[in-house]
Scaffold this active site. Sequence first.
Site, short mmCIF file in Angstrom:
data_model
loop_
_atom_site.label_atom_id
_atom_site.label_comp_id
_atom_site.label_asym_id
_atom_site.label_seq_id
_atom_site.Cartn_x
_atom_site.Cartn_y
_atom_site.Cartn_z
N SER A 57 0.81 -1.22 0.00
CA SER A 57 0.00 0.00 0.00
C SER A 57 0.84 1.27 0.00
O SER A 57 0.28 2.37 0.04
CB SER A 57 -0.93 0.01 1.21
OG SER A 57 -0.18 -0.11 2.39
N THR A 72 -2.19 3.65 3.77
CA THR A 72 -1.33 4.82 3.90
C THR A 72 -0.55 4.82 5.19
O THR A 72 -1.11 4.53 6.25
CB THR A 72 -2.24 6.07 3.92
OG1 THR A 72 -3.09 6.02 2.81
CG2 THR A 72 -1.43 7.33 3.95
N THR A 103 1.62 7.00 0.19
CA THR A 103 0.76 5.87 -0.15
C THR A 103 0.83 5.56 -1.65
O THR A 103 1.17 6.43 -2.46
CB THR A 103 -0.70 6.20 0.22
OG1 THR A 103 -1.50 5.04 0.07
CG2 THR A 103 -1.28 7.29 -0.66
N ARG A 112 -6.49 8.78 -10.58
CA ARG A 112 -7.10 9.07 -9.28
C ARG A 112 -6.02 9.48 -8.27
O ARG A 112 -4.98 8.85 -8.14
CB ARG A 112 -7.85 7.83 -8.77
CG ARG A 112 -8.57 8.03 -7.43
CD ARG A 112 -7.76 7.55 -6.24
NE ARG A 112 -8.51 7.59 -5.00
CZ ARG A 112 -7.96 7.37 -3.81
NH1 ARG A 112 -6.69 7.11 -3.70
NH2 ARG A 112 -8.70 7.44 -2.72
N VAL A 113 -6.29 10.57 -7.56
CA VAL A 113 -5.41 11.02 -6.49
C VAL A 113 -6.24 11.04 -5.22
O VAL A 113 -7.39 11.51 -5.24
CB VAL A 113 -4.85 12.43 -6.81
CG1 VAL A 113 -4.15 13.03 -5.60
CG2 VAL A 113 -3.88 12.36 -7.99
N GLY A 114 -5.69 10.54 -4.13
CA GLY A 114 -6.44 10.49 -2.87
C GLY A 114 -6.13 11.65 -1.96
O GLY A 114 -5.66 12.70 -2.40
N ASP A 115 -6.40 11.45 -0.69
CA ASP A 115 -6.21 12.52 0.30
C ASP A 115 -4.74 12.70 0.70
O ASP A 115 -4.35 13.78 1.15
CB ASP A 115 -7.01 12.19 1.57
CG ASP A 115 -6.55 10.86 2.20
OD1 ASP A 115 -6.41 9.87 1.46
OD2 ASP A 115 -6.33 10.81 3.42
N THR A 156 -5.92 7.98 7.27
CA THR A 156 -5.79 6.78 6.45
C THR A 156 -7.19 6.28 6.10
O THR A 156 -8.16 6.65 6.75
CB THR A 156 -4.99 5.70 7.20
OG1 THR A 156 -4.88 4.54 6.39
CG2 THR A 156 -5.65 5.31 8.50
N GLY A 157 -7.28 5.44 5.09
CA GLY A 157 -8.58 4.93 4.69
C GLY A 157 -9.05 5.54 3.38
O GLY A 157 -8.23 6.00 2.57
N GLY A 216 -9.77 7.88 0.97
CA GLY A 216 -9.37 9.27 0.91
C GLY A 216 -10.46 10.24 0.50
O GLY A 216 -10.45 11.41 0.91
N1 GLY Z 1 -5.89 7.26 2.02
C1 GLY Z 1 -5.27 6.84 0.87
C2 GLY Z 1 -6.05 7.02 -0.35
O1 GLY Z 1 -7.27 7.13 -0.30
O2 GLY Z 1 -5.46 7.04 -1.41
#
Ligand code: GLY
Length: 332
Positions: free
Chosen positions: A85, A192, A210, A220-223, A243-244, A246
Amino acid sequence: MNRRKFIEKVAAAGAVGVIPKLLQSQLPTVTAEAGTQSLPIIISTWNHGLDANQAAVDVLQKGGGVTDAVEQGVRVPEADPKNMSVGLGGLPDREGKVTLDACIMGPDGNAGSVCFLEHIVHPISVARLVMDHTPHVMLSGEGALQFALENGFKKENLLTPAAEKAWKNWLNTSNYDPQPNWENQPNEFHDTIGLLAVDKNGDMAGACTTSGMGFKMRGRVGDSPIIGAGLYVDNEVGGATATGMGELVMKTLGSFLVVELMRQGKSPQAACEEAVMRIVRKLPEHKKYQIGYIALDKKGQSGAFSLKKGFNYALYQADENLLIDSQSYFDS
Ligand code: GLY
């Protein structure tokens, strides 16, 4: 004891209630009245946080700065090919390409970030370079890669045989349905890594890195690389990281929210709980997903809270590095 301090004390006691009995006796009681804890303190997400914390402590013990400590800490899971991850060995997107997100903040309020970055094992160090050597905060995709290569980073294949096999398995159904804590099966997935540190002088920094959601849509880009969502540090107050899933963190700017709640006087524990409750109240899709927050304030008080059961974090304090189960909103 005033009402706010009483509530904070009860919240802190509740948090201790979910820690395995063996660990409870080892943990100092964290209350609003406890004042400054013995510093440094380092906190990070999931099982992989234990080794990351240790690497961060090693930097501080050798006299390194707090920003170096958080960077070196999260480089450990980034370089671990077994960790699916983060960094090398991370699960690819739906086209089989590993794309990485990371950000870092230092005690001076400066911030650096990269997103949708391919081929670089240590995105956190590219983010550090963006922070220290450019007038910008975030570089993305091809531009981030070009910047990394121009600054001496090596282009590498991040797709390990195990991650490629998992992707090929996933292609059989191509069903995109992330489930809570699927990231954290023993010896397989985590999620993450977010890591926060306060050094012996009370200075704070944080890092977050992450490979994002496994088999995510291309682009796609997360938080995690978003300052204020996946990570926020204010050296006057404290820091938080997430984490989780995003998308839920981004819609509520969760880490910034936690820090602002601490600024208003909430304990790190109460602030993490309120940030999770914001998601519960605002986002109906919360029932499906996992979110975990950890927070650390300038005095070294820490807190954590998640939506679902199963989130854990590593806490280094008073010369001990312990894995702790987080309290959660749902019982399962
Ligand atoms: N928290 C990591 C993501 O959603 O990419």
